[in-house]
Design an enzyme around this catalytic site. Structure first.
Site: not given
Ligand code: ZN
Ligand code: NAG
Ligand code: NAG
Ligand code: NAG
Length: 972
Positions: A313, A346-347, A369
């Protein structure tokens, strides 16, 4: 060394030692700004040499004559290190200690507290083809057939120090100005937009090294000097750059205010369309959801041909492995598309959770996370509303937590770390999935509005700074008190500490009093190894969502709580609305990770409903019931007839989630039976369970799903067909082999593939395992020519399905051979898949035992790969002698397992769990499976259209078809 200090709730939990431990920086000279300049010679002839120089503006907090920072894997030019500032101190010595990668600069006098200094450090070295730090990746340009090189970075968790000397801990946030010099045939990108570009190589200040380093030679060819805008304040692990010959597309402007570009190899540019739409849509949604604008002017997303993780990320420049970013209509499956959407979301969620607000120390990695994992489901749900992503991610995450966290050797979500080398080990299911599960739990017990409001306050308060979990609890408690949402007088911290600082999760035992319409609940920790009784008695604040058969499905009773001190020493009881012939069901919405056991009569009532009208139990409730029944039977807390009886309703299940849950539970039994004489009985049972659904879902013969947009039915077909072939449902393998043969006969197989996209993994695997060496070579040739990473990946995995021992041996050899057909990023998955196959297991076990040194070296810098291989291997063990052999082998090879201590402990425990099961349950379960597969009433008699399956079980050797929906191996 034991690296986990298990923390009990009562103990004060100091996650980051207050006094500087020897592996931590002293912290008295924090950086304000880095000005970093590189010259890269991307040329194999110079061994990819590079020169760098960094000017660090730092602040003296105390009168110290030592500056300590991190550096690793390059040469620091001692004579070039200098410092400028008040009273002009001089550098007296430069020393690098590799133990913790600490670079100590000694000065001839103390720095003045409260003043700023500029420390200049020149360094040089050669980039390697590793997968962390700044590294070289390669690919072949399909048109020109030339080998191309690029530079990519992967700095999380502690590899920024491999890129440049820096204060490489997440709490030292600073701004960055980066200049990259490279040959003009390449282009470079970094976190921030390009500010200026110069081709004036004559400028003396482009070559500061000439003054300091006699070995430095200016590259002969034409250089370009790209300088990027000054960044926002950020942690070192989020810095990134890529120097490549890639192209890019720009996303449509109307989707987001942020300028979005998708980068890839020139040959892969036609696979970027999906990402270029999904990225800006998800980003815009997050801006609205967090109610905080994305702070950078642009977002680049790039697909790197060699990439250890799934994606990273980095702020403003997200790097991906190709399979997680690129999507091709003609070559990628629906499941590939789902994965791409999930990883992009997610990123992008990390741009807030992780980048804008960062954990203080890696102990709270789960904040990053867990949150990104949870938020991904929210954004995908918005971008692809028909996929039901929230439901399916929640179930997936929960099921995997329930599995891993039942091990004694699991670890708490918030975990003390006493050695930075161990950080990579906590990028695991616990941080991602348990973290995500707990965050979803909070959204459910606090309510969406409270949750979002508190998150917004938290993000604003800690922007560009660091936070710990207690900071988040504080905001959540404050807002929930304003709204009065917590029914009991308790803080979010009191509740959540029981979940994040303790290992494991509870099992509730519910005993009903059928006359009184009441029930009692007790709680204790659930463990996979049945006889394990720990002396500690952990307990949790458990949100109880209860559904009574008597109540309407849409108006269940309000949430109740089981307090941490309740249901432990004394029973907790309450009234409910179900009569003696009606069931009660706990956790019907899977609000929290716990298991529930009932008295026999309640199990029977639930089973009756499932077998007559299963949709009266909500989908998530069916998932929970199936998972619990099999887990409890596994640990002898429930009879296997109850579990199998309950599961028999799956013959009529049309929803993918419960069906796949039942099949996953059965896969655990399959795993321990697949190399025993009882496997036939198991196959027969499953054939009966899924045969009909397989036929109805379209089997293998149809191409229907190629145009289908319904993810549920695609997943049903993919899963049932994989199982059907593996369980020898008549016709399945034959159909698969025909399809594969058609493909082999096709005139131009790289263009014309008759196999339905989503079924390719199954068909390929059958084709390769039943086919000759020719089939294997054919698949390999297709893999070598494929231009779509997802297609290559499917073929790479299919190649593991062969039963030819010598081919498997060769394939394994490739996984550790530099420059072989198997890229390093894929090697771990190839080894793991061979281990899981019945024949491959024997070959792979020898390979791992004999070649551990080479394996260890091949996977350096790739985080938890060796640990993952060990886990996969030991998960297959079913006998004490296998385990004993491993234990003595481990003693001789301890040094190769030193970085994987936690994984190895978990692996050993998993092997023990299997062995224990075989001793206690094998006989009884196999008898039950036999009984069930001949019993008429398993075939639900009121469905006359049902297809009768012949039981003349297909003869022939066992063919292993890999589970199609593999848990993603790669961290993101
Ligand atoms: Zn992650
Ligand atoms: C390097 O650091 C470690 C850990 O602090 C220490 O034990 C070791 O003696 C140091 N080595 C040298 C050469 O100073
Ligand atoms: C040190 O540098 C920072 C960042 O440029 C600046 O904000 C601060 O005022 C400086 N402090 C001193 C004492 O010069
Ligand atoms: C709530 O808990 C706090 C701290 O435990 C206590 O001081 C307060 O009196 C409690 N309030 C109620 C209404 O029980």
């Amino acid at each position: 060394m034991h690296w986990l200090l298990y923390v009990s709730v009562a103990a004060a939990c100091v996650l980051r030692p207050a006094a500087p431990a020897e592996y931590l920086l002293p912290g008295d000279t924090p950086p304000h700004h880095y000005s970093l300049k590189y010259a890269f010679d991307i040329d194999p002839n110079t061994n990819f040499s590079f020169y760098g120089v960094v000017d660090i503006l730092l602040h003296a907090n105390s009168a110290t004559s030592k500056i300590v920072l991190h550096a690793k894997d390059y040469t620091v030019s001692d004579n070039g290190v200098s410092i400028a500032g008040p009273q002009t101190p001089k550098v007296a010595g430069v020393r690098l200690n590799d133990t913790y990668n600490l670079l100590t600069i000694s000065l001839d006098r103390d720095l003045q507290p409260g003043r700023n200094y500029t420390l200049t450090i020149p360094f040089y070295g050669n980039l390697k083809q590793g997968l962390d730090g700044a590294y070289i990746s390669t690919y072949v340009n399909k048109e020109t057939k030339t080998k191309e090189y690029l530079i990519a970075t992967q700095f999380e968790a502690i590899s920024a120090r491999k890129g440049f000397p820096c204060f490489d801990e997440p709490m030292y946030k600073a701004t960055f100005t980066i200049t990259i010099g490279h040959h003009k045939d390449f282009n470079a990108i970094s976190n921030m937009p390009l500010e200026s570009s110069s081709t004036n190589n004559a400028l003396e200040d482009h070559w500061p090294w000439t003054k300091i380093e006699s070995t430095f030679k200016k590259p002969q060819s034409d250089f370009v000097w790209d300088t990027y805008e000054k960044s926002v304040a950020m942690s070192t692990y989020l810095m990134a750059f890529v120097v490549s010959k890639f192209s890019h597309v720009t996303s449509p402007d109307d989707l987001s205010d942020t300028k979005f570009r998708i980068w890839a190899r020139n040959d892969a540019m036609d696979q970027t369309a999906y990402a270029s739409i999904t990225g800006p849509k998800a980003l815009a949604y997050f801006e609205q959801w967090f109610n905080v604008s994305y702070p950078l002017p642009k977002q680049d997303m790039i697909a790197i041909p060699d990439f250890a993780a799934g994606a990273m990320e980095n702020w403003g420049l997200i790097t991906y492995r190709e399979t997680e970013l690129l999507y091709d209509e003609k070559q990628s499956s629906f499941l590939n598309k789902e994965r791409v959407a999930e990883v992009i979301a997610h990123e992008l969620a990390h741009q807030w959770f992780g980048n804008l607000v960062t954990m203080k120390w890696w102990s709270d990695l789960w904040l990053n996370e867990g949150f990104a994992t949870f938020a991904a489901s929210v954004a995908v749900n918005h971008v692809e509303p028909t996929w039901n992503a929230d439901r399916s991610y929640a179930a997936d995450n929960m099921l995997s937590v329930l599995n891993l966290d039942a091990l004694e050797s699991s670890h708490p979500v918030s975990v003390p770390i006493d050695d930075p080398k161990r950080i990579s080990e906590i990028f695991d299911e616990i941080s991602y999935r348990k973290g995500s599960t707990l965050i979803r739990m909070m959204t459910m017990f606090l309510g969406d509005e409270v949750f979002r409001k508190a998150i917004n306050k938290y993000l604003r308060k800690y922007s560009y700074h660091n936070a710990e979990q207690d900071d988040l609890w504080r905001e959540l408690t404050a807002v929930s008190q304003d709204y009065g949402t917590l029914t009991r007088n308790v803080t979010v911290k009191q509740i959540m500490d029981t979940w994040t600082t303790q290992t494991g999760y509870p099992i509730l035992t519910v005993i009903r009093d059928y006359g009184e319409k009441s029930l009692t609940i007790t709680q204790r920790r659930y463990l996979s190894l049945s006889e394990k009784k720990s002396s500690a008695h952990p307990s949790w604040w458990v949100p109880l969502s209860v559904l009574c058969e008597a109540e309407a499905r849409d108006s269940p009773a309000p949430l109740q709580w089981l307090a941490a001190d309740e249901g432990l020493t004394q029973q907790h009881s309450f009234q409910h609305g179900s009569g003696p012939e009606q069931w009660v069901l706990f956790n019907y919405d899977m609000i929290a990770p716990y298991r529930v056991n009932y008295d026999q009569r309640n199990w029977q009532l639930l089973t009756n409903t499932l077998r007559s009208e299963h949709t009266r139990v909500p989908v998530m409730g069916r998932v929970q019931l199936l998972s619990d029944a099999f887990a409890l039977a596994w640990t002898n807390n429930l009879d296997y007839s109850t579990a199998l009886n309950l599961a028999s309703y799956l013959q009529r299940e049309k929803d993918y989630l419960p069906l796949s849950t039942g099949l996953k539970a059965l896969a655990k039994i399959e795993n321990v039976l697949k190399r025993t004489p009882d496997y036939g009985a198991f196959q027969k049972f499953v054939r009966k369970l899924i045969g009909e659904t397989y036929e109805k879902s379209g089997g293998l013969a149809t191409r229907r799903i190629m145009n289908g947009q319904d993810l549920n039915s695609v997943k049903m077909q993919v899963t049932t067909s994989a199982w059907a072939c593996r369980m020898k449902v008549p016709g399945c393998e034959e159909n698969a082999m025909q399809l594969f043969q058609q493909w082999m006969d096709s005139e131009n197989p790289d263009e014309n593939n008759p196999i339905p996209l989503d079924l390719r993994r199954t068909v390929y695997c059958v084709g390769v395992s039943r086919g000759s060496v020719l089939a294997w070579r054919f698949a390999l040739a297709r893999e070598q020519r494929a231009n779509v990473a997802a297609a290559r990946d499917a073929l790479l995995q299919a190649l593991t399905c062969t039963r030819e021992v010598w081919i498997l041996a060769q394939y394994l050899e490739w996984t550790i051979t530099e420059g072989s057909e198997v890229r390093r990023q894929d090697a771990g998955a190839v080894i793991a898949n061979i281990i899981r196959s019945p024949v491959g297991y024997y070959v792979a076990k020898d390979f791992v035992y004999d070649r551990i040194e080479d394996i260890y070296n091949a996977f350096k810098g790739q985080g938890r790969r060796v640990g993952h291989i060990m886990k996969t291997l030991l998960e297959q063990f079913t006998t004490q002698s296998e385990l004993d052999n491993f234990l003595s082998w481990r003693e001789q090879n301890a040094k190769y397992l030193a970085d994987s201590k936690l994984s190895v402990e978990q692996a050993i425990e998993k092997a023990r769990v299997n062995i224990d099961w075989i001793t206690k349950n094998r006989r009884a379960v196999v008898d039950k499976l036999r009984e069930f597969s001949t019993e008429e009433d398993l075939e639900l008699s009121h469905d006359p259209s049902r297809l009768r399956l012949t039981h003349s079980a297909a003869a022939g050797l066992t063919v292993h078809v890999l589970c199609i929906v593999l848990t993603p191996l790669y961290i993101v």
